[in-house]
Design an enzyme around this catalytic site. Sequence first.
Site: not given
Ligand code: PBG
Length: 336
Positions: A204, A258
């Site tokens: 991520k 992601k």
């Molecule tokens: C929370 C999380 C996030 C997303 C999914 N879980 C945001 C972040 O890490 O700031 C992003 C999902 C999206 O942008 O569609 N940890």
Amino acid sequence: MKNKQSLGAFPRTRMRRNRGAEWTRRLVAEHRLAVDDLIWPVFVIEGEDRCEPIPTMPGVDRITIDRLSGAVAEAVDLGIPAVAVFPYTDPALKTPDAREAVNPDNLVCRAIARVKESHPGLGVICDVALDPFNSDGHDGLLRDGVVVNDETLDVLCQQALVQAGAGCDVIAPSDMMDGRVGAIRDALDGAGFAHVLIMSYAAKYASAFYEPFRDAVGSKAALKGDKKTYQMDPANTDEALREVALDIDEGADMVMVKPGLPYLDVVRRVKDAFGVPTFVYNVSGEFAMLKAAAGAGCLDYDRALMECLLAFKRAGADGILTYAALEAARLLKGSE
Ligand code: PBG
């Protein structure tokens, strides 16, 4: 690929012959998107019989729990295998210790329970991370301005347990703390939840494409600074493989990359290196980008959407989390 000579040459070989008709294009298609590949993220809020549009995500609403069964009923009818539930937490409940995250009766736990009650056969996935509950907007606990790893793990484990207790099928740690997959696996196993899956947000990235999501869950205003000390540097792909390897060793059943579109190379490398169930999150900023372009008359939304989703399959993804899951499922159904 074989050597060049065996591949043929013009004019005996004409690549356009295989593309000449719809039926032959269908026969030679190498990749296909199916409704079985889709996971639909939904946002829930407190209240009754209400939905709140999210301005930066056109067509996506936060909905109250009483409307959730109706909303997921459509997903089930379309054949979507699973939903991911995200809470918009009342700002008054956000604290520096994110204690609402471990409340067994919190909004997301009640939402999970409602979905499992109305649609037991639908998979329910839920994030483990503290950002919707933390007054600092971070995924972990903060001490003197630093997101602390090991203390956060204890809270994440408790969070996973309340969610599993509510009936969640898949725990999805999205926090990027070191060691969280193993810690959560042990906690689940120790509490009689050996059957609960873990889909780790393994690679991520610290991305600019999460902004609309942070509007949706209300963590944007709270967030102090950025998440670069725990989310990955967009410059790195070898590091993504190390992250995935660790998560598999720690017991992840499924891994995720992601965001999606800017990281297709990472999806491909992960799939090739490990061959495990590999998911990709087509995140909020990617969704917003397509909606904005279509809204401005720059492109045809449906065609652009299906092309992007197919790109994930081509890159090696087994499944895709996308806010466009219902739209895509309807399009797939229409083309049957
Ligand atoms: C929370 C999380 C996030 C997303 C999914 N879980 C945001 C972040 O890490 O700031 C992003 C999902 C999206 O942008 O569609 N940890």
